[in-house]
Write an enzyme that holds these catalytic residues in place. Sequence first.
Site, PDB file in Angstrom:
ATOM      1  N   HIS A   1      46.039  46.802  38.290  1.00  0.00           N
ATOM      2  CA  HIS A   1      45.412  48.071  37.904  1.00  0.00           C
ATOM      3  C   HIS A   1      46.446  49.196  37.892  1.00  0.00           C
ATOM      4  CE1 HIS A   1      41.549  46.220  39.780  1.00  0.00           C
ATOM      5  NE2 HIS A   1      41.523  46.044  38.464  1.00  0.00           N
TER       6      HIS A   1
ATOM      7  N   LYS B   1      25.647  45.772  42.462  1.00  0.00           N
ATOM      8  CA  LYS B   1      26.748  44.827  42.612  1.00  0.00           C
ATOM      9  C   LYS B   1      27.188  44.772  44.077  1.00  0.00           C
ATOM     10  CE  LYS B   1      30.855  43.904  39.777  1.00  0.00           C
ATOM     11  NZ  LYS B   1      31.582  44.424  38.607  1.00  0.00           N
TER      12      LYS B   1
ATOM     13  N   ARG C   1      44.465  40.676  30.243  1.00  0.00           N
ATOM     14  CA  ARG C   1      45.236  39.647  30.929  1.00  0.00           C
ATOM     15  C   ARG C   1      45.399  38.376  30.102  1.00  0.00           C
ATOM     16  NH1 ARG C   1      41.677  40.535  36.109  1.00  0.00           N
ATOM     17  NH2 ARG C   1      40.349  40.990  34.324  1.00  0.00           N
TER      18      ARG C   1
ATOM     19  N   SER D   1      40.706  41.579  41.253  1.00  0.00           N
ATOM     20  CA  SER D   1      40.216  41.997  42.574  1.00  0.00           C
ATOM     21  C   SER D   1      39.570  40.818  43.285  1.00  0.00           C
ATOM     22  CB  SER D   1      39.211  43.133  42.406  1.00  0.00           C
ATOM     23  OG  SER D   1      39.834  44.242  41.799  1.00  0.00           O
TER      24      SER D   1
HETATM   25  P1  ADP Z   1      35.522  45.345  35.989  1.00  0.00           P
HETATM   26  O1  ADP Z   1      35.091  46.552  36.708  1.00  0.00           O
HETATM   27  O2  ADP Z   1      35.543  45.498  34.504  1.00  0.00           O
HETATM   28  O3  ADP Z   1      34.922  44.091  36.463  1.00  0.00           O
HETATM   29  P2  ADP Z   1      38.182  45.536  37.198  1.00  0.00           P
HETATM   30  O4  ADP Z   1      37.821  46.644  38.069  1.00  0.00           O
HETATM   31  O5  ADP Z   1      38.722  44.305  37.866  1.00  0.00           O
HETATM   32  O6  ADP Z   1      37.064  45.060  36.267  1.00  0.00           O
HETATM   33  O7  ADP Z   1      39.255  45.964  36.126  1.00  0.00           O
HETATM   34  C1  ADP Z   1      39.175  47.091  35.305  1.00  0.00           C
HETATM   35  C2  ADP Z   1      40.208  46.984  34.174  1.00  0.00           C
HETATM   36  O8  ADP Z   1      41.469  46.584  34.656  1.00  0.00           O
HETATM   37  C3  ADP Z   1      39.862  46.004  33.095  1.00  0.00           C
HETATM   38  O9  ADP Z   1      40.265  46.557  31.863  1.00  0.00           O
HETATM   39  C4  ADP Z   1      40.720  44.805  33.412  1.00  0.00           C
HETATM   40  O10 ADP Z   1      41.009  44.048  32.255  1.00  0.00           O
HETATM   41  C5  ADP Z   1      41.950  45.465  33.940  1.00  0.00           C
HETATM   42  N1  ADP Z   1      42.708  44.582  34.845  1.00  0.00           N
HETATM   43  C6  ADP Z   1      42.258  43.913  35.911  1.00  0.00           C
HETATM   44  N2  ADP Z   1      43.248  43.210  36.520  1.00  0.00           N
HETATM   45  C7  ADP Z   1      44.372  43.424  35.798  1.00  0.00           C
HETATM   46  C8  ADP Z   1      45.736  42.968  35.886  1.00  0.00           C
HETATM   47  N3  ADP Z   1      46.137  42.133  36.830  1.00  0.00           N
HETATM   48  N4  ADP Z   1      46.619  43.410  34.969  1.00  0.00           N
HETATM   49  C9  ADP Z   1      46.208  44.254  33.998  1.00  0.00           C
HETATM   50  N5  ADP Z   1      44.951  44.701  33.848  1.00  0.00           N
HETATM   51  C10 ADP Z   1      44.031  44.308  34.741  1.00  0.00           C
END
Ligand code: ADP
Length: 543
Positions: A401, A425, A474, A512
């Site tokens: 992130h 959630k 990703r 996460s």
């Molecule tokens: P969500 O709330 O959509 O379930 P996350 O909070 O995990 O997802 O992620 C929010 C954003 O960050 C999404 O656009 C996801 O693709 C991106 N993201 C998550 N992990 C990575 C990573 N390791 N590298 C790059 N982008 C990431």
Amino acid sequence: MNGKKLPVLATLYLAQGLPFGFFTQALPVLLRKDGRTLEQIGFASLLALPWALKFVWAPLVDRFGTQKKWIVAAQLGAALVLFALAMIGGGDLDALLAAAFFLNLAAATQDVATDGLAVRMLEEKERGLANGVQVAGYRLGMILGGGVLLALYESTGGRFTFAAMALLSLLALAPLLRSDESPPTVESRQAAAKLPWWRPGIGRILILAFVYKLGEAFASAMLRPLLVDRGLGLTELGAMLGTAGFLAGLAGALAGGFLTGKIGRRRSLIYFGVLQASSVAGYALIASLEHASLAILYAVTSFEHFASGMATAALFTVMMDASRRERAAGDYTLQASVVVIATGLASALSGVSAGALGYRDHFVLATVLAVGAVFAAAYLYRRPGRIAIYAGSFDPPTLGHLSIVERASAMFDRLIVLVAINPDKKVMFSGAERAAMFAEATAHLANVEVASTEGYVVDFARERGATVLVRGLRGSADADYETKMAHVNQSLAPELTTIFIPAEPSLLDLSSTRLKELLQTGADVSGLCPKPVLAKLRLVADE
Ligand code: ADP
């Protein structure tokens, strides 16, 4: 520019100025001739109160109907009042006072709707010139009302004059009725209802609106008394300020508006502010001279009117930029009211100042205020930047992130990390905890701000004026899902574009969820999340 827009706006602004110009000139004279007391004459200026208070009902114009309907209704209302006056001949002074109030109410409402229409229909690059036309149209209306119509009234009486004014009010609608305004959609109206009047960045613009014309108004209000004390007669004053000064102001507004569109908002505010301040200094110069020739007086007053017109056009353009399309009338009117209140206050206090300090020092003080306006513009005005939003659950934020945030923050003027809170959630950290962790992890990035919402991301984006949604990709699984989401968001908010930033190759498998799984197996996750997150995770593990 679409050739139809300017005539529409010009006629509508002109139509507001007409009755206003007529009544501000005519009423004091008629009241005095009728033997009313000076107190009563003073209070008659309260009839113009709708102009100062129009921000109170301006939001209704965004909420109901269309701007076009409001304008038509207001003009019809004005025409009706004027026809009624024509019927009774205008001899009844109390009827005239009541009519003046309702005409101000109608004109101020027409103004609210017309400003909103202008915000909605003008492209950013058209706004400079359009604001020049706005200022010029209104001034022209005032001079026609206070000059030509007043002369008509003197020579032909009330019946004919008011009937003519009523007809002009109706005629002013012709260009608008021939143009086509796309009415706001139901969604945009609902959006308008939800938008709060306050938004980040507007504080600066409101302060600028308050101070930018302050010194100029403070000075102008004492110009006539100064010139009268210098022995100028009414005829000379009329020629100098009514004709020469008025034409200079008109030219200044048009030139200023045109230039604002060419050289940009910031430079216009500063350059025209400098001109405005030096022209006010010209008044201080006149006041300090034992004797100033007529030529000098003409030059200084005309220059001041010209510079003031330029400055006003630049300020109005900036105010238009700061108005959201969905809430155009309310947003613009609030700012316009701040200008009216500030300049009114400055005029009201100018007499006290000139009385206490004498003319010269009063104008010096006004110059200082006008110079302050330049600094205020330089300090307060920021080009409205491009705002992007990076939204997610971030439970907790990972280095994946953070890498997206770092790259996006370099691409946009402002990046808002939005922690999406979904009560259904199951989460490890509360929304506040996730936001706090991310805020700490991004403390080194000056243009990044962390916020959270329980609502829809698109609503939040609208509220903040964001135009870009950033997502991280990703791999192909993300790509499939994210493309679908992007399409959904685009249909909800067409002004919002989603962009994808590829993940760091070394962090392709990081999410996460994965981070939490690793944590449970007791693996070392120090290379996978930002330091503040790591600290928090250790704290939780210790408990
Ligand atoms: P969500 O709330 O959509 O379930 P996350 O909070 O995990 O997802 O992620 C929010 C954003 O960050 C999404 O656009 C996801 O693709 C991106 N993201 C998550 N992990 C990575 C990573 N390791 N590298 C790059 N982008 C990431």
